[in-house]
Design an enzyme around this catalytic site. Structure first.
Site, mmCIF file in Angstrom:
data_model
loop_
_atom_site.group_PDB
_atom_site.id
_atom_site.type_symbol
_atom_site.label_atom_id
_atom_site.label_comp_id
_atom_site.label_asym_id
_atom_site.label_seq_id
_atom_site.Cartn_x
_atom_site.Cartn_y
_atom_site.Cartn_z
ATOM 1 N N ASP A 1 0.800 -1.296 0.172
ATOM 2 C CA ASP A 1 -0.018 -0.033 0.212
ATOM 3 C C ASP A 1 0.875 1.310 -0.194
ATOM 4 O O ASP A 1 1.812 1.351 0.789
ATOM 5 C CB ASP A 1 -0.787 -0.196 1.420
ATOM 6 C CG ASP A 1 -1.875 1.007 1.159
ATOM 7 O OD1 ASP A 1 -2.313 1.306 0.206
ATOM 8 O OD2 ASP A 1 -2.753 1.298 2.541
ATOM 9 N N HIS B 1 -7.438 9.872 5.225
ATOM 10 C CA HIS B 1 -6.720 8.901 6.014
ATOM 11 C C HIS B 1 -6.776 9.355 7.611
ATOM 12 O O HIS B 1 -6.431 10.472 7.653
ATOM 13 C CB HIS B 1 -5.519 8.670 5.441
ATOM 14 C CG HIS B 1 -5.223 8.187 4.266
ATOM 15 N ND1 HIS B 1 -4.791 8.941 3.001
ATOM 16 C CD2 HIS B 1 -5.322 6.783 3.572
ATOM 17 C CE1 HIS B 1 -4.541 8.194 2.002
ATOM 18 N NE2 HIS B 1 -5.044 7.030 2.291
ATOM 19 N N GLU C 1 -2.920 6.288 -7.774
ATOM 20 C CA GLU C 1 -3.723 7.308 -7.296
ATOM 21 C C GLU C 1 -3.925 8.729 -7.900
ATOM 22 O O GLU C 1 -2.685 9.035 -8.443
ATOM 23 C CB GLU C 1 -3.447 7.629 -5.681
ATOM 24 C CG GLU C 1 -4.498 8.663 -5.212
ATOM 25 C CD GLU C 1 -3.905 8.861 -3.737
ATOM 26 O OE1 GLU C 1 -3.757 7.945 -2.797
ATOM 27 O OE2 GLU C 1 -3.880 9.833 -3.305
ATOM 28 N N ASP D 1 2.282 5.105 -5.730
ATOM 29 C CA ASP D 1 1.639 6.191 -5.215
ATOM 30 C C ASP D 1 2.493 7.491 -5.578
ATOM 31 O O ASP D 1 3.168 8.005 -4.780
ATOM 32 C CB ASP D 1 1.147 6.223 -3.872
ATOM 33 C CG ASP D 1 0.433 7.447 -3.505
ATOM 34 O OD1 ASP D 1 0.169 8.441 -4.381
ATOM 35 O OD2 ASP D 1 0.099 7.797 -2.280
ATOM 36 N N ASN E 1 -10.048 0.554 1.310
ATOM 37 C CA ASN E 1 -8.922 0.536 2.278
ATOM 38 C C ASN E 1 -9.350 0.923 3.642
ATOM 39 O O ASN E 1 -10.021 1.974 3.735
ATOM 40 C CB ASN E 1 -7.761 1.476 1.830
ATOM 41 C CG ASN E 1 -7.100 1.074 0.607
ATOM 42 O OD1 ASN E 1 -7.439 0.184 -0.253
ATOM 43 N ND2 ASN E 1 -5.975 1.420 0.314
HETATM 44 P P1 13P Z 1 -7.715 4.715 7.135
HETATM 45 O O1 13P Z 1 -6.723 4.526 8.017
HETATM 46 O O2 13P Z 1 -8.139 5.798 7.248
HETATM 47 O O3 13P Z 1 -8.956 3.645 7.145
HETATM 48 O O4 13P Z 1 -7.274 4.383 5.801
HETATM 49 C C1 13P Z 1 -6.615 3.285 5.246
HETATM 50 C C2 13P Z 1 -5.994 3.493 3.922
HETATM 51 O O5 13P Z 1 -6.715 4.329 3.004
HETATM 52 C C3 13P Z 1 -4.735 2.846 3.665
HETATM 53 O O6 13P Z 1 -4.207 3.047 2.252
#
Ligand code: 13P
Length: 291
Positions: free
Chosen positions: A81, A191, A133, A103, A241
């Site tokens: 990720d 996030h 993204e 990203d 996510n």
């Molecule tokens: P959150 O931690 O806000 O749930 O987001 C997770 C995320 O988007 C990881 O890429």
């Protein structure tokens, strides 16, 4: 069983469902997520975020993620990720992930496109699918995933005009030219911890869906209401996510356990409390995603 994210999301897209991608900096996270997925008979994605390298490094965590994925009774993809460099993406590919996110959304459009296109060539040659993204998904000052560069306070975010949303025309050009497999789009999620109700622009999803035919990804997924998950999935979000609110639920449960007259708890008790509570948190989300 271990599966490629491309197959997993193609199936979900066809059925108008979403698959949860959960970040796993600890073994407790992995066990909670796999147990939740198996209990609900639901496919899932285990994701290692580059920002979690400070908690556990890629060569240590990816083999454990792969181990749990392979022995799971449900389809599991293993994903990197928010990889911000070719080096980390190639490292993850060599460790055996089934997909990566490259990203470069902090860079200008042309640079994001050129670099993503290059990364897609490399990853596809290794049979690995790629998420990118477009637009900008901010990171709350109160923790969570994403890049430190993108971390803003809500006050700052409110001062930024709407041009952080993904533009559908640019999305089409980006997807056509890069050959990317999945696209994370910006429509108002953040996030980390939501300090106020997210102001989501669902029309952005529909506009992008009308131009591109690959699975779309919601970042900053935890902390969003079930109603908004449903709306976003209906409009065309296929991967969600999710991390912060699972992590918070685990921490809160441990705090309460210790406060609740357990002055000298053993660590294995704490670990079990966290797993159980995170599993329930994940199941609640999965039930909505997989409905
Ligand atoms: P959150 O931690 O806000 O749930 O987001 C997770 C995320 O988007 C990881 O890429």
């Amino acid at each position: 069983m271990l599966v490629n994210m491309k197959e997993l999301l193609a199936e979900a897209k066809k059925n108008k469902k979403a698959v949860g991608a959960f970040n796993v900096p600890t073994l407790e996270n992995i066990r909670a997520i796999i147990e939740a997925a198996e209990e609900l008979d639901c496919p899932v994605i285990l994701a290692h975020a580059q920002v979690h390298e400070k908690l556990i490094s890629l060569p240590d965590i990816i083999p454990i993620m792969l181990h749990y994925a392979k022995k799971a009774k449900v389809p599991v993809a293993v994903h990197l990720d928010h990889g911000s460099s070719f080096d980390i993406c190639v490292h993850a590919i060599r460790e055996g992930v089934t997909s990566i996110m490259y990203d470069a959304s902090d860079k200008d459009f042309e640079t994001n496109l050129t670099e993503t296109k290059e990364m897609v060539k490399i990853a596809h040659a290794a049979g690995v699918s790629v998420e990118a993204e477009l637009g900008h998904i901010f990171t709350s000052e109160f923790g969570g995933e994403g890049t430190d560069e993108g971390r803003v306070s809500y006050a700052e975010k409110d001062n930024i005009d709407n041009n952080f949303y993904t533009d559908a025309g640019l999305a089409k050009k980006f997807v056509d030219e890069t050959g990317v497999d999945f696209l994370a789009i910006a429509f108002g999620t953040v996030h980390g911890v939501y300090v106020k109700k997210p102001n989501l622009n669902m029309d952005v999803i529909s506009e992008v869906v009308n131009k591109v035919d690959i699975p779309l990804v919601m970042h900053g997924g935890s902390g969003v209401s079930a109603e908004n998950y449903k709306l976003a999935i209906e409009r065309g979000i296929t991967k969600i996510n999710y991390f912060t609110y699972m992590n918070k639920a685990g921490g809160q449960a441990v705090k309460e356990y210790i406060e609740d007259n357990h002055e000298m708890p053993f660590f294995d008790e704490i670990s079990t409390v966290a797993i159980d509570v995170m599993k329930e948190n994940v199941k609640e989300a999965m039930r909505v995603f997989n409905n």
